[in-house]
Enzyme design. Structure first.
Site, PDB file in Angstrom:
ATOM      1  N   HIS A  61      -2.766  11.166   1.134  1.00 33.15           N
ATOM      2  CA  HIS A  61      -2.119  11.119   1.809  1.00 33.15           C
ATOM      3  C   HIS A  61      -2.075  11.857   2.746  1.00 33.15           C
ATOM      4  CE1 HIS A  61      -0.455   7.449   4.856  1.00 33.15           C
ATOM      5  NE2 HIS A  61      -0.388   8.282   5.651  1.00 33.15           N
TER       6      HIS A  61
ATOM      7  N   GLU B 295      -3.471   0.013   8.264  1.00 38.75           N
ATOM      8  CA  GLU B 295      -2.184   0.307   8.669  1.00 38.75           C
ATOM      9  C   GLU B 295      -2.498  -0.128  10.113  1.00 38.75           C
ATOM     10  OE1 GLU B 295      -1.083   4.380   9.351  1.00 38.75           O
ATOM     11  OE2 GLU B 295      -1.733   4.480   6.906  1.00 38.75           O
TER      12      GLU B 295
ATOM     13  N   ASN C  77      -6.820   1.770   9.525  1.00 37.28           N
ATOM     14  CA  ASN C  77      -5.769   2.228  10.327  1.00 37.28           C
ATOM     15  C   ASN C  77      -6.085   1.747  11.887  1.00 37.28           C
ATOM     16  OD1 ASN C  77      -5.297   2.454   7.894  1.00 37.28           O
ATOM     17  ND2 ASN C  77      -4.169   4.532   8.348  1.00 37.28           N
TER      18      ASN C  77
ATOM     19  N   TYR D 247      -4.276   1.172  15.751  1.00 35.48           N
ATOM     20  CA  TYR D 247      -2.686   1.389  16.170  1.00 35.48           C
ATOM     21  C   TYR D 247      -3.299   1.608  18.221  1.00 35.48           C
ATOM     22  CZ  TYR D 247      -0.086   3.481  12.102  1.00 35.48           C
ATOM     23  OH  TYR D 247       0.020   3.226  10.696  1.00 35.48           O
TER      24      TYR D 247
ATOM     25  N   ARG E 102       1.453  -1.277  -0.422  1.00 34.00           N
ATOM     26  CA  ARG E 102       0.079   0.105   0.269  1.00 34.00           C
ATOM     27  C   ARG E 102       0.877   1.008   0.314  1.00 34.00           C
ATOM     28  NH1 ARG E 102      -2.747   3.011   4.868  1.00 34.00           N
ATOM     29  NH2 ARG E 102      -3.753   4.445   3.440  1.00 34.00           N
TER      30      ARG E 102
ATOM     31  N   GLU F 143      -6.852   8.653   6.667  1.00 33.30           N
ATOM     32  CA  GLU F 143      -7.026   8.649   8.175  1.00 33.30           C
ATOM     33  C   GLU F 143      -7.647  10.643   8.055  1.00 33.30           C
ATOM     34  OE1 GLU F 143      -3.968   9.069  10.420  1.00 33.30           O
ATOM     35  OE2 GLU F 143      -4.080   6.265  10.479  1.00 33.30           O
TER      36      GLU F 143
HETATM   37  C1  FCB Z   1      -0.315   7.012  10.429  1.00 32.99           C
HETATM   38  C2  FCB Z   1      -0.507   7.932   9.785  1.00 32.99           C
HETATM   39  C3  FCB Z   1       0.901   7.351   8.364  1.00 32.99           C
HETATM   40  C4  FCB Z   1       1.692   7.113   9.977  1.00 32.99           C
HETATM   41  C5  FCB Z   1       1.390   5.798  11.464  1.00 32.99           C
HETATM   42  C6  FCB Z   1       2.489   6.052  12.332  1.00 32.99           C
HETATM   43  O1  FCB Z   1      -1.544   8.032  11.470  1.00 32.99           O
HETATM   44  O2  FCB Z   1      -1.035   7.364   8.665  1.00 32.99           O
HETATM   45  O3  FCB Z   1       1.218   7.481   8.330  1.00 32.99           O
HETATM   46  O4  FCB Z   1       2.464   8.454  10.470  1.00 32.99           O
HETATM   47  O5  FCB Z   1       0.114   6.810  11.391  1.00 32.99           O
END
Ligand code: FCB
Length: 512
Positions: A184, A418, A357, A359, A140, A229
Site C-alpha cells: 500500500h 475500499e 476500490n 469512490y 483489510r 491502486e
Molecule cells: C484510496 C487509498 C487509501 C485512502 C483512500 C481515501 O485511494 O487507497 O489509502 O487514501 O483512497
C-alpha cells in the site's frame, strides 16, 4: 490519449435487460403515480394525498427482505500501514518513500507525516477490540514492506514481521478474518534509490517479499491483495508527482513503470501460490476508472463498458486479458513499454478474486458512432462532491464498477476492497460526531451495491475505508475518513454516528 478498437464483446452472464429495473422488486416502495413537488401543495393537502398511498404500501423497514445482501456476504473495514501504524523506526523498520516524501517541504498539505499517526503499532489491541465491538467480520490491512525487508530485499527482519503475527493472532482470537495487502505504497527507500518502479528488479524483489510473507503468515492469513491502486501510486507518484516519490516522468519511462507494477502483481500471485501454504487466495485491489452511462439505455451502457476497458488498459485490463489494447499501444507509439516475451502471461496469472476500490465516477459517456465508440463528458463545475474535492458524488458507481468488471472479465469473485468518504467531522456539544454526510454517502453507495448483488454480480464482500481517522497522504490529517474519530493529541478513539450505522448494516446484512 487512449484510443479504442474493440468491436465485439462476450455475451453477458446476467441479462442487460435488468438495467434500470432493479428498484421494481417485490416489496420495494413504489413511486406515487403523480409525484408532487415540495412547495406546490400545502401541508394538509399533501397529508391528505399521501396518507392513503402510504397505508397501502408494504412495510419494508423491518422485513429485511428488500435491501438485504446475499447470505454469506462479508463486511469489514480497511486501513493501510503507513496511514495508521506510526512507529516508523521501531523494531528495525527501514525508511519508505513516504517517510522521505513527507520531509520534502510543500509535499503534504499540513506539513505532517506518518511518524506517529494513530499509533496503531502500539494500540492494535484496542483497535481490534473496536472492530469486534462493531461486529466486523473481516479486516483489510497492509503489511509495510520496509518492516519486513528494511532495504527491500535480503535479510528478513523477524522483529518487523512479528508485529503482523501479533495483529493476525489478535484478529483471529476476535473472530475477524484478516485480508492482507502486500503493498500500500510504502516502497522501501533503498529500492527507490535504485530506480523504484522504473526498475524491473523491483517487481522481482516484490515477488520475493510477497512469497516470504505468505510463507510466514499463510498458515493463518488466507487472503492476500497484491498491490493497492497501481493506477494511483504510479500515475500520482511517477506521473504528476503529487504522491511519493514525487516524480514527473516522461511518457516512455512512465509506461515502463506501469508495466513493472502489473508485472509485480503477476509475479507476486505466482510467488504466493508457490509459498507452499495450502488455500492461499490472491487478487489485486485496483481503483479502476469507471465510465458511467449518461442514461441507463443499452447503447450508453455498452459505450460505458467499452470506455472502462480502454481507460484501464495499462492496469486491470492487461491483468485480466494478458494483452495491452491496440489503442493503448497506438496512443503511446514509440513510448510503449518494452518487455520480454512471457511478461504478459505472468501479468495475467489467474487470480482468485478481483478487489476494486470504488469512490468516484470516471467520465459519464454517451454512445458514439465515431471512434472510439463513446463520447466522454466533463463534469460541470457545479457537480457535487464530498469534503474532499476529488470525491465527486455518484453512488451509482458502486453498481457500475462491479457490473462492468463482471461483464468484461467474468471473475469468480469481486470484492469492494475500499469505499468510504471524507467528512469535515466536528464533535457536537455531547462530544459525539454526527457525520450525516458520511451516512448519506454510505447509504446511497450500499443501495447501489445492493442493486448489483441482486442482479447476480458476484460481489462477495465490502471493506469500508476506513476504521479510523488517519494520515490521508498528501492531504495530511485535515481530511478524516474514519468511522471512529481519533483525537490526534490524546489518541482517544470515539466511534462516530457512522460507526453505529455500519454496525447495523453488518448485523442485519442489509442497507440500514
Ligand atoms: C484510496 C487509498 C487509501 C485512502 C483512500 C481515501 O485511494 O487507497 O489509502 O487514501 O483512497
Amino acid at each position: 490519449m487512449r484510443r479504442c478498437s474493440r468491436s465485439s464483446r462476450e455475451p453477458s452472464d446476467f441479462s442487460p435487460h435488468t438495467v434500470g429495473t432493479a428498484g421494481a422488486k417485490k416489496g420495494a416502495v413504489t413511486k406515487p403515480a403523480h409525484p408532487t413537488r415540495r412547495g406546490l401543495l400545502g401541508g394538509a393537502a399533501l397529508a391528505a394525498l399521501a396518507a392513503p398511498d402510504l397505508a397501502a404500501q408494504p412495510r419494508t423497514i423491518d422485513s429485511g427482505a428488500d435491501l438485504a445482501f446475499p447470505t454469506g456476504f462479508r463486511w469489514g473495514t480497511a486501513t493501510s500501514a503507513y496511514q495508521i501504524e506510526g512507529a516508523t523506526s521501531a523494531d528495525g523498520r527501514g525508511a519508505s518513500i513516504w517517510d522521505t516524501f513527507c520531509r520534502e517541504p510543500g509535499r503534504i498539505r499540513d506539513g505532517s507525516n506518518g511518524d506517529v499517526s494513530v499509533d496503531h503499532y502500539h494500540r492494535y489491541k484496542e483497535d481490534v477490540a473496536l472492530m469486534k465491538s462493531l461486529g466486523a467480520q473481516t479486516y483489510r490491512f497492509s503489511i509495510a514492506w520496509p518492516r519486513v525487508f528494511p532495504k527491500g530485499r535480503g535479510q528478513l527482519n523477524a522483529a518487523g514481521l512479528a508485529f503482523y503475527d501479533r495483529l493476525v493472532d489478535e484478529l483471529l482470537a476476535s473472530g475477524i478474518e484478516p485480508f492482507a495487502t502486500l503493498y500500500h505504497w510504502d516502497l522501501p527507500q533503498a529500492l527507490q534509490d535504485k530506480g523504484g518502479w522504473e526498475r524491473r528488479d523491483t517487481a522481482l524483489d516484490f515477488a520475493d517479499y510477497a512469497g516470504a510473507v505468505a510463507g510466514k503468515l499463510g498458515d493463518r492469513v488466507k487472503n492476500f491483495y497484491t498491490l493497492n491502486e497501481m493506477a494511483s501510486f504510479i500515475e500520482f507518484g511517477y506521473g504528476i508527482g503529487i504522491f511519493a516519490p514525487g516524480l514527473k516522468l516522461p511518457p516512455d519511462r512512465l509506461a515502463q513503470a506501469r508495466h513493472h507494477a502489473v508485472l509485480a502483481h503477476g509475479l507476486a500471485v505466482q510467488a504466493i501460490r508457490a509459498s507452499g501454504r495450502a488455500g492461499a487466495r490472491v487478487g489485486p485491489a485496483e481503483n479502476l476508472t469507471v465510465a458511467l452511462p449518461a442514461f441507463e439505455i443499452p447503447a450508453h451502457v455498452e459505450a460505458a463498458e467499452l470506455a472502462t476497458r480502454e481507460l484501464n488498459a495499462a492496469y486491470l485490463t492487461v491483468m485480466m486479458e494478458g494483452r495491452y489494447t491496440d489503442s493503448y499501444l497506438a496512443g503511446l507509439g514509440a513510448n510503449a513499454p518494452r518487455f520480454p516475451d512471457g511478461d504478459l502471461a505472468i501479468i495475467a496469472s489467474p487470480v482468485d478474486f478481483v478487489g476494486i476500490n470504488v469512490y468516484v465516477p470516471g467520465p459519464y459517456v454517451l454512445s458514439s458512432e465515431a471512434a472510439p465508440g463513446y463520447q466522454a463528458l466533463k463534469l460541470p463545475k457545479s457537480y457535487p462532491h464530498m469534503a474532499s474535492t476529488w470525491l465527486t458524488l455518484a453512488p451509482e458507481v458502486l453498481y457500475w464498477a462491479p457490473r462492468h468488471v463482471a461483464r468484461l472479465w467474468k471473475p469468480a469473485e469481486i470484492h469492494i476492497s475500499e469505499n468510504g468518504t471524507s467528512s469535515k467531522d466536528k464533535p457536537d456539544k455531547d462530544g459525539r460526531v454526527y457525520d450525516l454526510d458520511r451516512l448519506m454517502y454510505l447509504r446511497n453507495c450500499l443501495t447501489q451495491l445492493h442493486r448489483a448483488t441482486s442482479e447476480g454480480v458476484p460481489v462477495r464482500g465490502y471493506f469500508l475505508w476506513s476504521l479510523l481517522d488517519n494520515f490521508e497522504w498528501a492531504d495530511g490529517y485535515a481530511t478524516r475518513f474514519g468511522l471512529v474519530r481519533v483525537d490526534y493529541a490524546t489518541q482517544q478513539r470515539s466511534p462516530k454516528l457512522s460507526a453505529a450505522f455500519y454496525k447495523e448494516v453488518m448485523a442485519r446484512n442489509r442497507v440500514a
